[in-house]
Design a protein around this motif. Sequence first.
Motif, mmCIF file in Angstrom:
data_model
loop_
_atom_site.group_PDB
_atom_site.id
_atom_site.type_symbol
_atom_site.label_atom_id
_atom_site.label_comp_id
_atom_site.label_asym_id
_atom_site.label_seq_id
_atom_site.Cartn_x
_atom_site.Cartn_y
_atom_site.Cartn_z
ATOM 1 N N VAL A 96 -6.491 3.361 3.348
ATOM 2 C CA VAL A 96 -5.642 3.347 2.148
ATOM 3 C C VAL A 96 -6.358 3.953 0.946
ATOM 4 N N GLN A 97 -7.608 3.556 0.726
ATOM 5 C CA GLN A 97 -8.315 4.052 -0.466
ATOM 6 C C GLN A 97 -8.528 5.561 -0.386
ATOM 7 N N ALA A 98 -8.776 6.062 0.824
ATOM 8 C CA ALA A 98 -8.941 7.512 0.989
ATOM 9 C C ALA A 98 -7.621 8.235 0.688
ATOM 10 N N VAL A 99 -6.518 7.623 1.089
ATOM 11 C CA VAL A 99 -5.198 8.215 0.817
ATOM 12 C C VAL A 99 -4.946 8.271 -0.695
ATOM 13 N N PHE A 100 -5.229 7.178 -1.389
ATOM 14 C CA PHE A 100 -5.030 7.167 -2.852
ATOM 15 C C PHE A 100 -5.872 8.277 -3.509
ATOM 16 N N ALA A 101 -7.116 8.377 -3.059
ATOM 17 C CA ALA A 101 -8.011 9.386 -3.639
ATOM 18 C C ALA A 101 -7.512 10.788 -3.335
ATOM 19 N N LEU A 102 -6.990 10.962 -2.136
ATOM 20 C CA LEU A 102 -6.534 12.288 -1.724
ATOM 21 C C LEU A 102 -5.278 12.713 -2.491
ATOM 22 N N ILE A 103 -4.371 11.777 -2.734
ATOM 23 C CA ILE A 103 -3.164 12.089 -3.518
ATOM 24 C C ILE A 103 -3.576 12.617 -4.894
ATOM 25 N N GLU A 104 -4.531 11.954 -5.496
ATOM 26 C CA GLU A 104 -5.034 12.374 -6.817
ATOM 27 C C GLU A 104 -5.660 13.776 -6.730
ATOM 28 N N ASP A 119 0.836 -1.209 0.000
ATOM 29 C CA ASP A 119 0.000 0.000 0.000
ATOM 30 C C ASP A 119 0.873 1.261 0.000
ATOM 31 N N VAL A 120 1.934 1.228 0.815
ATOM 32 C CA VAL A 120 2.849 2.375 0.856
ATOM 33 C C VAL A 120 3.490 2.570 -0.521
ATOM 34 N N ALA A 121 3.925 1.458 -1.109
ATOM 35 C CA ALA A 121 4.596 1.538 -2.415
ATOM 36 C C ALA A 121 3.645 2.067 -3.491
ATOM 37 N N GLN A 122 2.381 1.682 -3.399
ATOM 38 C CA GLN A 122 1.412 2.166 -4.390
ATOM 39 C C GLN A 122 1.151 3.669 -4.205
ATOM 40 N N ALA A 123 1.091 4.115 -2.955
ATOM 41 C CA ALA A 123 0.937 5.552 -2.693
ATOM 42 C C ALA A 123 2.154 6.312 -3.230
#
Lengths: 129, 608
Positions: free
Chosen positions: B378-386, B329-333
């Motif tokens: 995790v999903q919220a983090v991915f969305a927030l990065i975008e 998850d960290v690597a994907q972020a």
Amino acid sequence: MRLYVDSSKCSGCRACLVACSLNLFQENNPKKAALNLMPHFPAPGVYEMKVCTQCGDCAQACPTEAIKLNERGGYYVDVDECNLCEACVPECPESVMFVRAELANHAWKCDLCGDCVAVCGTSALWIGN
Amino acid sequence: MLNGYGGSILRVNLTTGKFTKEPTPANVARDFIGGRGFGIYFLTKEVPVGADPLGPENKLIISSGPLSGMLAVGGGKCDFTTKSPLTGGYASASLGGLFTAELKYAGIDSLILEGISPKPVYLFIDDNKIELRDAAPYWGKGTFEVEKEFKEKFGEEFQIAVIGPGGENGVSFAHINHDFGRQAGRGGVGTVMGAKKVKAIVLRGTKSVPVANVETYRKAGMALYKACKDAEGLKEWTRYGTTIVVSWCDEVGALPTRNFTAGSFEGGKTLYGPVMREQIVITDKGCFGCPCPCGKYSSMKRYKSFVEGPEYETIGLLGANIGISDIQDVAQANLLCDDLGIDTISAGGVIGWAMEAYEKGILTKADTDGLDLKWGNVQAVFALIEKIARKQGFGALLAEGVKKAAQKVGKGSEKFAIQVKGMEQSAYATHNATAMLLAYMTCDVGAHHNRSWAITYDLQVGRDKVVPEKVARVIWLQNFRPMFDVLGSCRLQWVELGIDRALYEPLLESITGIERTWEDLEAVGNRIWNLTRLYWARENEDFGRSWDMPASRFYEEPPKTGATAGQITKLEDVNRLLDMYYEQRGWDANGMPTPATIEKLNLDTFVN
């Protein structure tokens, strides 16, 4: 004797290319090196390195007999006798016979000096029989 | 001809499309050597006082150094200097990989981007051929796709530095990406490149670098490689790279956890270096000429994706600091940030702040576009990065950086904005590590670790001790370590393998023909450090002591859990640290170099 490479250990750093150009040309210029590094990124994320096996096919193909054996058992280019005809280039099975007229007025190849091995931190390169 | 240099300064005026090449001035090479030395020299001399970081007056100064591209155990460091849109002060970001060597082989010591292009362009350099080309087909695309397209179009020999949507959209902490995973990361250097409408620099150089004595140079270079290869720590270091310290930091309470509320993470073990190596790493990936590559290239099976990293800093900030404990998850972020063109450290910092504000009820779903920002989502983090990279909705607030975002939100959230001078703190929790705390407080770009990585010294001499020796250590490191960025080489061979730094002296002399000891080099480092301090003061009227204060968390809120539970640095000790630091630096009580110091360092001409 010849140079060997384990591409899976190569990190793509190119120290070998600098050391090679310094020995071959007494110049700091990795574009004038006799190893062939091919990175494959972003996928599959591997480095592929080709090195001279000293098979001698280049010497066989050379019309001016400019490619000769040295005391280490490596084929080298006699720069005075090379006429840049490029006949050697397609004969090389590893794509490590180089002719780039804009960079040098003769062909070049690995002469088995071993400096690339000396600087490789991941032991991807070695010399053996 | 300057031995050891490319030999020219290339200016690209993006407003007019004009290129100017001039010989690298010998006196600048003598006094500032290269890399970040050249950066601060040109920034101070040429960017007018009060320039808007995103305006045409600001410049992006990209410099190699005399060890870049040489047989120098890691001559792969390229300096990017500019006036920071994140902090309003000095920014200097270091890019690894292959770019700096290529710049030098093209005969360029500093590439200076000036003005603003009327439309998106990319800069194409093939030795002496220099062109600005239309970047319309690439604008809006991610960094990986663009680099891949350029590699396919021009060939493997070309090196590429590219910004992502973050840089295009003006995210304050946008980075510049290169070699599918190396970044000039901090301070918004990618934001400045984006403001100039430069999507990418595509570069090839085929020239040989002139050296003073080629045979002495070859031998001195080989001696450094031998020292690295003989070093005891080579194998272990190369296997794990910077992730070797994750477990140590977790154990000593230095791993930033939940927005630096603690220094140990209960989910930390699954982020440790050996776990990462076993689970996701597929190859080592070295910067130019490095015999001990810290770069790890990873494949995340769950996401069917690849990324270079994550490095320690990213594991800290996009892992423990936001409550994520799975290395994939960290690597994907990490991948999302790299591709979208934003700094992973600052991203982890602002997301950590937002999550704490959400958990405290200061922010609700009404503020976060409905994202459930609980720790570890995790999903919220991915969305927030975008959202940050595209400056959409709540992301637009975070794109301003944690200091400004907290000022806007208020309600006490300023107290847990973990930053110094507007830059988000990198991945060392400093509740009870006074040398490292001082290093962050006084770092020349904001809360960044690499000028003075003093945390091991804290543990060596007693972490809560506030003594002159610690201050002296921080100053010595600040003068010495950045000299590697000046030379265009990596410091980690000295830091991690412990090679004898005296080996660099004959190397540098044989390359440049100029004899310099480390004492000489540290004097240059001290001068540069003072000049960057003067730059901050020049650009910010109220600049002074208050700008050096850390986040109050480190002197008001002891962690409740982990190795540093109950431990804190007292406010009076924070102030004592500063007093001692200023005194040892020859600065006044407000943290400004005194007239005597300015005169002693021969910096008078830079002040007026």
